[in-house]
Design a protein around this motif. Structure first.
Motif, mmCIF file in Angstrom:
data_model
loop_
_atom_site.group_PDB
_atom_site.id
_atom_site.type_symbol
_atom_site.label_atom_id
_atom_site.label_comp_id
_atom_site.label_asym_id
_atom_site.label_seq_id
_atom_site.Cartn_x
_atom_site.Cartn_y
_atom_site.Cartn_z
ATOM 1 N N SER A 33 52.359 -11.009 -0.132
ATOM 2 C CA SER A 33 51.173 -10.796 -0.968
ATOM 3 C C SER A 33 50.268 -12.027 -0.944
ATOM 4 N N ILE A 34 50.870 -13.213 -0.968
ATOM 5 C CA ILE A 34 50.085 -14.445 -0.928
ATOM 6 C C ILE A 34 49.355 -14.567 0.412
ATOM 7 N N ALA A 35 50.033 -14.190 1.501
ATOM 8 C CA ALA A 35 49.395 -14.213 2.818
ATOM 9 C C ALA A 35 48.244 -13.223 2.868
ATOM 10 N N ARG A 36 48.442 -12.063 2.277
ATOM 11 C CA ARG A 36 47.369 -11.056 2.204
ATOM 12 C C ARG A 36 46.197 -11.612 1.395
ATOM 13 N N GLY A 37 46.503 -12.281 0.301
ATOM 14 C CA GLY A 37 45.460 -12.879 -0.520
ATOM 15 C C GLY A 37 44.684 -13.945 0.226
ATOM 16 N N SER A 38 45.373 -14.729 1.043
ATOM 17 C CA SER A 38 44.715 -15.757 1.855
ATOM 18 C C SER A 38 43.700 -15.117 2.805
ATOM 19 N N HIS A 39 44.090 -14.016 3.422
ATOM 20 C CA HIS A 39 43.192 -13.282 4.329
ATOM 21 C C HIS A 39 41.981 -12.747 3.570
ATOM 22 N N LEU A 40 42.205 -12.150 2.423
ATOM 23 C CA LEU A 40 41.118 -11.579 1.629
ATOM 24 C C LEU A 40 40.186 -12.667 1.102
ATOM 25 N N PHE A 41 40.736 -13.811 0.765
ATOM 26 C CA PHE A 41 39.951 -14.945 0.266
ATOM 27 C C PHE A 41 38.910 -15.360 1.302
#
Length: 303
Positions: A56-64
């Motif tokens: 989820s954190i990796a996904r958030g990094s991409h979305l950021f």
């Protein structure tokens, strides 16, 4: 001599008239801005579970990155000044970490959601510049991933001015609605949130991904006049514009390299292709599907 006195008299009248008009205009601008900045928006924040797992954190990094958060808050999330001069005022993209000048120790998940969904402070007053009118359209799972990523970042020290001040130029543009810098005014605060958005090659997913493209290309994605003096004409990126003439490979190349099929290098300060190059293949293909569906199916997936 009488003629000179008469001219002087009328010049005096003209000066006083201009002064009074100027004072009245300033009074209107001051009243308009103060009223809008101090309006309190009722915001009901439904709880959203914020994950802590690495995926989820990796996904958030991409979305950021792809939703432009990095452009203002920086790779390290310590923020920067968006404006810091007399005529414009002082407005900062805040330090999102828990370092000096960052978020308070008691900053909660609800506070994060209040900003991203409603564009308001803890007191319910509108933020300035923060494009919450775009992030409010993101699915709860994506918002949760972005928050998870931000919360996982190490503290960074960067003490910026937390209370924005608007200079005369920004006040004038906002007062006469020439710039949409108060996001809470442009949000449907009763919008029913999307729980999750399926990632697939479809016009619906493409519409979801292009919420922040409309800020420049307009809601119909057909572009229009320059957004600021000296800026270029905003291109039509629908099926009737340049995108409609490009193959899928050409579209992918342009959004990943900033080089158009005719060899033109796009200025990244005018069109943020360094952001779009971070899109996955599925995301880019979905964006193309959506743009090619316009203008005939303009309403697909738009909220």
């Amino acid at each position: 001599m009488k003629t000179i006195k008469k001219i002087g008299k009328w010049m005096g009248y003209a000066f006083v008239s201009i002064l009074l008009i100027g004072l009245a205009l300033y009074g209107y601008i001051y009243w308009n801005i103060e009223k809008r900045l101090h309006k309190v928006y009722p915001t009901a924040i439904l709880p959203v579970a914020i994950p802590t797992d690495s995926a989820s954190i990796a996904r958030g990094s991409h979305l950021f990155v792809v939703h432009g958060c990095k452009d203002c808050h920086g790779t390290d999330l310590k923020g920067r000044y968006m404006a810091n001069e007399t005529l414009l005022g002082t407005v900062a993209a805040q330090n999102l970490t828990k370092g000096k000048g960052g978020l308070p120790a008691d900053y909660s998940d609800q506070d994060w959601l209040r900003v991203l969904k409603h564009g308001v402070t803890r007191e319910g007053k509108t933020l300035i510049i923060m494009p919450a009118n775009e992030t409010t359209k993101l699915a709860d799972t994506d918002l949760a991933a972005i928050i998870a990523y931000c919360k996982s970042r190490p503290p960074q020290d960067n003490e910026l001015e937390k209370k924005p001040t608007l200079g005369p130029v920004l006040k004038t543009f906002i007062a006469f609605n020439k710039l949409e810098l108060l996001p809470a005014e442009h949000i449907d605060h009763e919008l029913i949130p999307i729980t999750e958005q399926k990632a697939e090659v479809s016009a619906e997913y493409g519409a979801y991904l292009t919420t922040n493209c409309a800020a420049c290309h307009r809601d119909n994605f057909q572009g229009g006049p320059p957004l600021a003096p000296g800026a270029p004409q905003v291109p039509n990126i629908t099926s009737t514009g340049r995108v409609g003439k490009w193959t899928e490979a050409e579209f992918m190349q342009t959004l990943r390299t900033g080089v158009t099929p005719d060899g033109h290098q796009i200025d990244s300060t005018k069109m943020p292709w360094p952001r779009t190059r971070e899109f996955s293949e599925v995301e880019l293909k979905a964006v193309r599907e959506f743009l090619l569906s316009l203008p005939a199916n303009q309403a697909i997936g738009l909220r």
